[in-house]
Motif scaffolding. Sequence first.
Motif, PDB file in Angstrom:
ATOM      1  N   ASP A 185     -20.113  -5.426   1.359  1.00 16.16           N
ATOM      2  CA  ASP A 185     -19.937  -4.608   0.159  1.00 16.16           C
ATOM      3  C   ASP A 185     -18.472  -4.622  -0.253  1.00 16.16           C
ATOM      4  N   ASP A 186     -18.222  -4.447  -1.548  1.00 16.23           N
ATOM      5  CA  ASP A 186     -16.841  -4.327  -2.013  1.00 16.23           C
ATOM      6  C   ASP A 186     -16.168  -3.138  -1.344  1.00 16.23           C
ATOM      7  N   ALA A 187     -14.904  -3.318  -0.951  1.00 11.57           N
ATOM      8  CA  ALA A 187     -14.142  -2.250  -0.295  1.00 11.57           C
ATOM      9  C   ALA A 187     -12.973  -1.781  -1.138  1.00 11.57           C
ATOM     10  N   VAL A 188     -12.265  -2.720  -1.807  1.00 14.43           N
ATOM     11  CA  VAL A 188     -11.069  -2.349  -2.551  1.00 14.43           C
ATOM     12  C   VAL A 188     -10.710  -3.475  -3.504  1.00 14.43           C
ATOM     13  N   PHE A 189     -10.090  -3.105  -4.631  1.00 13.29           N
ATOM     14  CA  PHE A 189      -9.492  -4.073  -5.542  1.00 13.29           C
ATOM     15  C   PHE A 189      -7.975  -3.863  -5.529  1.00 13.29           C
ATOM     16  N   VAL A 190      -7.244  -4.928  -5.227  1.00 15.61           N
ATOM     17  CA  VAL A 190      -5.791  -4.919  -5.378  1.00 15.61           C
ATOM     18  C   VAL A 190      -5.449  -5.908  -6.484  1.00 15.61           C
ATOM     19  N   PHE A 191      -4.209  -5.889  -6.925  1.00 19.53           N
ATOM     20  CA  PHE A 191      -3.818  -6.772  -8.009  1.00 19.53           C
ATOM     21  C   PHE A 191      -2.728  -7.728  -7.561  1.00 19.53           C
ATOM     22  N   SER A 192      -2.833  -8.962  -8.049  1.00 27.11           N
ATOM     23  CA  SER A 192      -1.833  -9.974  -7.757  1.00 27.11           C
ATOM     24  C   SER A 192      -0.520  -9.606  -8.429  1.00 27.11           C
ATOM     25  N   SER A 193       0.517 -10.344  -8.093  1.00 24.76           N
ATOM     26  CA  SER A 193       1.852  -9.995  -8.591  1.00 24.76           C
ATOM     27  C   SER A 193       2.024 -10.232 -10.081  1.00 24.76           C
ATOM     28  N   GLY A 194       1.213 -11.096 -10.658  1.00 27.27           N
ATOM     29  CA  GLY A 194       1.348 -11.358 -12.082  1.00 27.27           C
ATOM     30  C   GLY A 194       2.540 -12.220 -12.430  1.00 27.27           C
ATOM     31  N   THR A 195       2.947 -13.115 -11.516  1.00 24.97           N
ATOM     32  CA  THR A 195       4.139 -13.928 -11.784  1.00 24.97           C
ATOM     33  C   THR A 195       3.894 -14.971 -12.866  1.00 24.97           C
ATOM     34  N   THR A 196       2.661 -15.417 -13.031  1.00 26.29           N
ATOM     35  CA  THR A 196       2.358 -16.432 -14.045  1.00 26.29           C
ATOM     36  C   THR A 196       1.639 -15.866 -15.254  1.00 26.29           C
ATOM     37  N   ASP A 197       1.110 -14.663 -15.157  1.00 25.50           N
ATOM     38  CA  ASP A 197       0.396 -14.021 -16.259  1.00 25.50           C
ATOM     39  C   ASP A 197       0.250 -12.553 -15.889  1.00 25.50           C
ATOM     40  N   ARG A 198      -0.595 -11.850 -16.605  1.00 23.40           N
ATOM     41  CA  ARG A 198      -0.835 -10.458 -16.229  1.00 23.40           C
ATOM     42  C   ARG A 198      -1.478 -10.403 -14.839  1.00 23.40           C
ATOM     43  N   PRO A 199      -1.259  -9.289 -14.105  1.00 27.53           N
ATOM     44  CA  PRO A 199      -1.862  -9.169 -12.778  1.00 27.53           C
ATOM     45  C   PRO A 199      -3.375  -9.367 -12.820  1.00 27.53           C
ATOM     46  N   LYS A 200      -3.896 -10.037 -11.800  1.00 30.22           N
ATOM     47  CA  LYS A 200      -5.321 -10.326 -11.706  1.00 30.22           C
ATOM     48  C   LYS A 200      -5.926  -9.504 -10.577  1.00 30.22           C
ATOM     49  N   ALA A 201      -7.151  -9.027 -10.780  1.00 30.84           N
ATOM     50  CA  ALA A 201      -7.830  -8.233  -9.766  1.00 30.84           C
ATOM     51  C   ALA A 201      -8.314  -9.116  -8.628  1.00 30.84           C
ATOM     52  N   VAL A 202      -8.039  -8.677  -7.396  1.00 30.43           N
ATOM     53  CA  VAL A 202      -8.466  -9.389  -6.197  1.00 30.43           C
ATOM     54  C   VAL A 202      -9.445  -8.493  -5.446  1.00 30.43           C
ATOM     55  N   ARG A 203     -10.660  -8.997  -5.248  1.00 27.59           N
ATOM     56  CA  ARG A 203     -11.706  -8.219  -4.590  1.00 27.59           C
ATOM     57  C   ARG A 203     -11.669  -8.452  -3.080  1.00 27.59           C
ATOM     58  N   HIS A 204     -11.730  -7.347  -2.321  1.00 34.21           N
ATOM     59  CA  HIS A 204     -11.892  -7.434  -0.870  1.00 34.21           C
ATOM     60  C   HIS A 204     -13.141  -6.672  -0.448  1.00 34.21           C
ATOM     61  N   THR A 205     -13.864  -7.262   0.488  1.00 34.03           N
ATOM     62  CA  THR A 205     -15.001  -6.582   1.091  1.00 34.03           C
ATOM     63  C   THR A 205     -14.533  -5.806   2.323  1.00 34.03           C
ATOM     64  N   HIS A 206     -15.440  -5.001   2.869  1.00 34.18           N
ATOM     65  CA  HIS A 206     -15.103  -4.302   4.116  1.00 34.18           C
ATOM     66  C   HIS A 206     -14.821  -5.305   5.225  1.00 34.18           C
ATOM     67  N   ARG A 207     -15.577  -6.387   5.261  1.00 30.17           N
ATOM     68  CA  ARG A 207     -15.361  -7.410   6.283  1.00 30.17           C
ATOM     69  C   ARG A 207     -13.954  -8.007   6.176  1.00 30.17           C
ATOM     70  N   SER A 208     -13.536  -8.368   4.955  1.00 26.61           N
ATOM     71  CA  SER A 208     -12.235  -9.023   4.808  1.00 26.61           C
ATOM     72  C   SER A 208     -11.091  -8.061   5.104  1.00 26.61           C
ATOM     73  N   MET A 209     -11.247  -6.780   4.751  1.00 23.66           N
ATOM     74  CA  MET A 209     -10.171  -5.829   5.029  1.00 23.66           C
ATOM     75  C   MET A 209     -10.076  -5.514   6.523  1.00 23.66           C
ATOM     76  N   VAL A 210     -11.219  -5.375   7.188  1.00 24.37           N
ATOM     77  CA  VAL A 210     -11.181  -5.111   8.633  1.00 24.37           C
ATOM     78  C   VAL A 210     -10.568  -6.302   9.355  1.00 24.37           C
ATOM     79  N   LEU A 211     -10.903  -7.520   8.909  1.00 23.39           N
ATOM     80  CA  LEU A 211     -10.302  -8.704   9.522  1.00 23.39           C
ATOM     81  C   LEU A 211      -8.792  -8.723   9.283  1.00 23.39           C
ATOM     82  N   ALA A 212      -8.359  -8.387   8.059  1.00 23.47           N
ATOM     83  CA  ALA A 212      -6.924  -8.351   7.760  1.00 23.47           C
ATOM     84  C   ALA A 212      -6.219  -7.312   8.625  1.00 23.47           C
TER      85      ALA A 212
END
Length: 321
Positions: free
Chosen positions: A147-174
Motif C-alpha cells: 500500500d502507499d505509505a508516503v509521497f515525497v517530492f524530488s528536488s526540482g532541479t530540472t523542472d518543478r518538483p515531482k511526486a515520488v511514491r513510496h510503499t510501506h515495504r519501500s520505506m521499511v526497507l529504507a
Amino acid sequence: MHFGLESAAVQFPDHPGVVAGDDVWTYAELQRASNAAARHLAVQGVGPGDRLALMTSNRPEFVVVVHAASMLGAVPVLLNAAWKALEVETALALTAPRYSVADGDGVVLLAEGLGAERVLDLDADSARIVDRTSNDPPPDYTAAEDDDAVFVFSSGTTDRPKAVRHTHRSMVLAMTHWRLALGLGHDDRFQVATPPSHILGLLNLLTAVSAGATVRLHRRFDLDAELRAIQEDRMTLEMAVAPIALAMANHPDLEAYDLSSLRYVMWGATPVTPAVAETVTARSGVRWLPAYGTSEVPVIAANPVNDPDRWRLDSAGLAVG
C-alpha cells in the motif's frame, strides 16, 4: 511504516524520542499522541488510501501526524514549508489530498488550494488533537506492505518538483538500510535541522524512531545552537549537507565547542567537498561518513560505518544491505 513507533513505545516507553527546545517527548507520549491524532483525522473523514497534505516546520507534531496517518492507512503528502503558491498548487494537483495539516504560511496556502475547512492549523489546534495524555486506542487497521505509505517530492532541479511514491515495504526497507548505514542504536542522539518534508529529513526521523534513539529538532538551521546541543546533550552523530559543512568549516569559534561525543558527521544529500570536510576534521577532530541516496531510492551507498579505516571523502561508499 508506523510499526517502528509502536515497537519503541513498548520497549522504551520513558526514553526521550523527540526533543524540541526544552520540550521532551517520550516514546510513550509520541504513541499516545499519534493514537489521538489518528482518531481526530478519522473524524475528519481521513481513511485508508486517502492522501493527507502535511506542510509544517520541524516540530514534534510532524512525527506524530506522519505516524497517525500511517495508522489509518492514509498517505502523507509532504510539502516543503518554504514552498510558495505555485509549488503548492502543483503538488496538490498531482496528489489530490482529502485533508491537510499545516503551520505558519502553509495554513493559508493550503486553505487557498483545498478550502479552509480541510486544513488543520497546528498552531491553533495541536493542543486539542495532539494529546500526549490520551488513552485512545490505535485505529483498528493494518496496511498491506505494498500500500502507499508516503509521497515525497524530488528536488526540482530540472523542472518543478515531482511526486515520488513510496510503499510501506519501500520505506521499511529504507529505514532498515539507513539504520545499518549509520550504525544507529537506542543510545544514539542526533539532531535534525533540515526540512522534515525532504526524504533525508523524513528518513532520519523514521529511522531514529525505529531504533528507539533520540532526535533533537531545530525549527531552523542555527549552527551555534547545533554546536551547543552537541556539547550539552552529548550528541553521538551529526547530520550535514553542504551548507552546514561549509558553515562549520568557516565558524570562527569551532574549537571552543566540545564535539568529542560525536562518532562522526554524516555528509549526505549534496556532493562532498573534501577541502571543507578536512578543515572541519582538523579543527574539531571529528571525521566524516559520506553517504548517498535519492528521493526514489533513499539509501544507495554509504561508507562502512564499522570500518573507519576505509572511510573516503571521494566516494559515497558501498551499497548498503
